[in-house]
Design a protein around this motif. Structure first.
Motif, PDB file in Angstrom:
ATOM      1  N   HIS A  58       0.805  -1.230   0.000  1.00 52.87           N
ATOM      2  CA  HIS A  58       0.000   0.000   0.000  1.00 52.87           C
ATOM      3  C   HIS A  58       0.836   1.278   0.000  1.00 52.87           C
ATOM      4  CE1 HIS A  58      -2.113   3.321   2.046  1.00 52.87           C
ATOM      5  NE2 HIS A  58      -3.203   2.879   1.438  1.00 52.87           N
ATOM      6  N   ASP A  59       1.734   1.423   0.980  1.00 51.91           N
ATOM      7  CA  ASP A  59       2.474   2.680   1.117  1.00 51.91           C
ATOM      8  C   ASP A  59       3.377   2.952  -0.083  1.00 51.91           C
ATOM      9  OD1 ASP A  59       1.190   2.695   3.519  1.00 51.91           O
ATOM     10  OD2 ASP A  59       2.967   3.110   4.726  1.00 51.91           O
ATOM     11  N   VAL A  62       1.304   4.309  -2.827  1.00 51.10           N
ATOM     12  CA  VAL A  62       1.040   5.732  -2.600  1.00 51.10           C
ATOM     13  C   VAL A  62       2.229   6.569  -3.076  1.00 51.10           C
ATOM     14  CG1 VAL A  62       0.690   7.493  -0.826  1.00 51.10           C
ATOM     15  CG2 VAL A  62      -0.589   5.340  -0.722  1.00 51.10           C
ATOM     16  N   VAL A 385      -0.748  -4.910  -3.171  1.00 54.35           N
ATOM     17  CA  VAL A 385      -1.615  -4.243  -4.144  1.00 54.35           C
ATOM     18  C   VAL A 385      -1.401  -4.797  -5.546  1.00 54.35           C
ATOM     19  CG1 VAL A 385      -1.727  -2.126  -2.756  1.00 54.35           C
ATOM     20  CG2 VAL A 385       0.004  -2.334  -4.542  1.00 54.35           C
ATOM     21  N   LYS A 408      -9.539   2.356   1.306  1.00 53.70           N
ATOM     22  CA  LYS A 408      -8.075   2.246   1.322  1.00 53.70           C
ATOM     23  C   LYS A 408      -7.590   1.248   0.277  1.00 53.70           C
ATOM     24  CE  LYS A 408      -4.294   1.503   4.621  1.00 53.70           C
ATOM     25  NZ  LYS A 408      -3.950   1.135   6.016  1.00 53.70           N
ATOM     26  N   ARG A 410      -8.440   1.068  -2.658  1.00 46.86           N
ATOM     27  CA  ARG A 410      -8.266   1.702  -3.977  1.00 46.86           C
ATOM     28  C   ARG A 410      -6.815   2.059  -4.257  1.00 46.86           C
ATOM     29  NH1 ARG A 410     -13.168   4.863  -3.193  1.00 46.86           N
ATOM     30  NH2 ARG A 410     -14.800   4.118  -4.614  1.00 46.86           N
ATOM     31  N   ALA A 411      -5.958   1.916  -3.267  1.00 48.22           N
ATOM     32  CA  ALA A 411      -4.558   2.322  -3.434  1.00 48.22           C
ATOM     33  C   ALA A 411      -3.886   1.608  -4.604  1.00 48.22           C
ATOM     34  CB  ALA A 411      -3.776   2.066  -2.143  1.00 48.22           C
ATOM     35  N   TRP A 412      -4.352   0.408  -4.960  1.00 47.28           N
ATOM     36  CA  TRP A 412      -3.721  -0.302  -6.074  1.00 47.28           C
ATOM     37  C   TRP A 412      -3.811   0.506  -7.363  1.00 47.28           C
ATOM     38  CZ3 TRP A 412      -5.842  -1.788 -10.705  1.00 47.28           C
ATOM     39  CH2 TRP A 412      -7.231  -1.749 -10.822  1.00 47.28           C
ATOM     40  N   LEU A 414      -3.440   3.603  -7.722  1.00 49.67           N
ATOM     41  CA  LEU A 414      -2.393   4.622  -7.783  1.00 49.67           C
ATOM     42  C   LEU A 414      -1.162   4.084  -8.502  1.00 49.67           C
ATOM     43  CD1 LEU A 414      -2.637   5.922  -4.101  1.00 49.67           C
ATOM     44  CD2 LEU A 414      -3.390   7.150  -6.148  1.00 49.67           C
ATOM     45  N   PRO A 432      -8.611   9.497  -7.666  1.00 51.32           N
ATOM     46  CA  PRO A 432      -7.624  10.075  -6.751  1.00 51.32           C
ATOM     47  C   PRO A 432      -6.896  11.279  -7.345  1.00 51.32           C
ATOM     48  CG  PRO A 432      -7.503   7.700  -6.644  1.00 51.32           C
ATOM     49  CD  PRO A 432      -8.468   8.028  -7.750  1.00 51.32           C
ATOM     50  N   LEU A 438      -5.859  10.657  -2.068  1.00 53.84           N
ATOM     51  CA  LEU A 438      -5.335   9.299  -2.182  1.00 53.84           C
ATOM     52  C   LEU A 438      -6.331   8.326  -2.794  1.00 53.84           C
ATOM     53  CD1 LEU A 438      -3.430   8.689   1.196  1.00 53.84           C
ATOM     54  CD2 LEU A 438      -2.462   9.159  -1.056  1.00 53.84           C
ATOM     55  N   TYR A 439      -7.593   8.451  -2.403  1.00 53.57           N
ATOM     56  CA  TYR A 439      -8.563   7.434  -2.780  1.00 53.57           C
ATOM     57  C   TYR A 439      -9.735   7.971  -3.588  1.00 53.57           C
ATOM     58  CZ  TYR A 439      -5.970   5.401   1.109  1.00 53.57           C
ATOM     59  OH  TYR A 439      -4.977   4.983   1.939  1.00 53.57           O
TER      60      TYR A 439
END
Length: 516
Positions: A58-59, A62, A385, A408, A410-412, A414, A432, A438-439
């Motif tokens: 995830h991070d 981002v 992700v 959260k 949805r981060a994939w 990004l 995003p 972010l989302y």
């Protein structure tokens, strides 16, 4: 006495004051030689398995998503969220612009920062406790599991750690300079303070919790160095204050952080006890000061640096939960320095104690080997992700809708915007990027409900079983519509998420449905 008289000091006076002068700087070769082995080990561990089977968590997604945006978009985004990581995103934006967004470009800055941190720990250990102790401290730091992990991760923590450790090294030089009695030396003694302040400011800009290192440094200082330290610390605080204020305004973004658990307190208490024992062992021999001219011992720096940042963050978390151990990764520098000083004493011990120490070190290495392999596997992170993106692209068919019960997840998108572009996100109003967040943003509940009812099939993305899911009115509405109008089908479990496929109920099934 005039300025001219002050600048002219006779040979007798210089000789009488020679013992107060700064320890002579070692030659470049003597300085670099002890660094070679720890630096080589750190670089080797850094590049080993760096791609982690081509996966992201995830991070890192981002980082990839935000740092890939245009500068105006990124600047506007930082006004809404993640300002605390803004400097890191700007750095990565420049690197992505030069070298592309490959995983190596994402993670190599952290590898290089990890190497620099290991070099700094070694240099600091050499200066405070001798060559062998410094090398052992550097090797110990390089193999610590958290150091290995964040030296391979596309986030700022390894960079912050490198800046803090070299700032600590410069602090030793700055304090030594405070004792120089000659005016010419006093003028040059300001340079280490300036360099120390610059590195600490850079660390605090990359992550505000680096400021806890300043407090740890203050505890270690002798009385005569506190005034220049205070001036430097105030300038650092003034420099980072605007960013800290913006970060506090965006603190709702870290609402996902839970309070410190009982097990976390217990683990920290055990580690503190271990560090205190190490500090006693380190100071009981010749591991305290490498030179009588040094103003403080390794123990005086290492123990506060290991204990205080974590303790202060835990204390703050009693008011607002903010404790995440990676936020104070640099505290492990203190533990590594103590380990190096204690291991340096092993040859001085009796035969039985030496054998025991060797067995303990061998056992520690045996435990570290499988942990090191585990850290290079995708399962070592809290989610994957990349696996989620692959699963959705495989299962999605034209006409399907994707519904997130946890935004959260949805981060994939990004990290893989081209894959996401062809998919219908039922609840999404703005992406995003379009929302400078972010989302993205979601539609009103009535529109989400209508879209769900008209979908021939829904791929629901939610948290793993047993994990907390957002409980807002909108999320409850989504679950209610799924329960009333859809039948739950296959569940695909992946690291950090579940994809559940829902089919519309048949007319007969709807007629039999009894809603309480």
């Amino acid at each position: 006495m005039s300025i001219t008289e002050l600048d002219v000091v006779d040979d007798t006076e210089i000789a009488s004051q020679e013992r107060f002068r700064t320890v002579p700087s070692p030659s470049r070769r003597r300085f670099l030689a002890p660094l070679l082995l720890p630096v080589f080990l750190s670089a080797l561990l850094g590049v080993w398995g760096i791609r982690r089977d081509e996966t992201l968590w995830h991070d890192e997604a981002v980082t990839l998503g935000l740092a890939s945006r245009s500068l105006p978009d990124l600047w506007q985004t930082l006004g809404n969220i993640d300002a605390v990581h803004g400097a890191y995103y700007l750095l990565m934006h420049g690197l992505f612009g030069l070298f592309g967004t490959d995983l190596l470009v994402l993670r190599l800055p952290s590898v290089l920062a990890g190497v620099l941190a290991v070099a700094g720990v070694t240099a600091l250990g050499v200066r405070l406790s001798g060559t062998r102790a410094g090398i052992l401290a550097g090797l110990s730091f390089a193999v610590l599991p958290d150091v290995q992990r964040y030296s391979q991760e596309g986030r700022s923590y390894s960079l912050v750690c490198a800046l803090v450790v070299w700032a600590t090294y410069l602090l030793v030089s700055a304090v030594l300079g405070c004792r120089a009695p000659v005016i010419a030396e006093r003028r040059s003694s300001m340079l280490p303070w300036i360099a120390y302040g610059a590195l600490m400011l850079a660390a605090c800009i990359l992550h505000q919790f680096a400021a806890f290192a300043l407090i740890a440094h203050a505890v270690a200082l002798p009385a005569y160095a506190r005034r220049p330290w205070a001036c430097t610390a105030l300038l650092v605080a003034a420099g980072v204050a605007p960013l800290a204020a913006l970060g506090m305004a965006q603190s709702g973004q870290v609402a996902w952080i839970d309070g410190v658990t009982g097990s976390e307190y217990q683990i920290f208490a055990i580690l503190v006890s271990f560090a205190i024992v190490l500090s006693y062992l380190a100071s009981s021999g010749n591991a305290g000061k490498v030179s009588p001219e040094l103003p403080f011992s390794l123990r005086a720096i290492a123990l506060p640096l290991f204990i205080l940042p974590t303790a202060l963050l835990m204390l703050i978390s009693l008011y607002k939960p903010l404790y995440v151990e990676r936020y104070v990764l640099y505290g492990l520098v203190g533990l590594a320095l103590l380990l190096g000083a204690v291991l340096d004493r092993v040859p001085e011990l009796g035969r039985n104690l030496r054998v025991t120490a060797v067995i303990l070190v061998a056992l520690a290495i045996a435990l570290l080997v499988p942990e090191s392999f585990k850290l290079r596997a995708p399962e070592s992170r809290s989610d994957n992700v990349t696996d989620l993106a692959i699963t959705l692209s495989r299962e999605y068919a034209p006409g399907d809708g994707i519904l997130y019960l946890s935004v959260k997840r949805r981060a994939w998108s990004l990290a893989y915007p081209s894959v996401n572009r062809g998919m219908f996100d039922i609840a999404q109003e703005l992406t995003p990027a379009a929302s400078h967040g972010l989302y993205g943003t979601e539609l009103p509940s009535s529109q989400i409900r209508a879209r769900m009812r008209s979908s021939p099939r829904i791929l629901v993305v939610t948290e793993p079983e047993g994990h907390r899911v957002e409980s807002s009115g909108t999320e409850q509405m989504k679950e209610r519509v799924l329960a009333e109008h859809f039948t739950k089908g296959r569940t695909i479990r992946i690291n950090g998420a579940r994809v559940i496929i829902y089919e519309p109920r048949t007319t007969a099934t709807q007629a039999e449905l009894v809603v309480p």
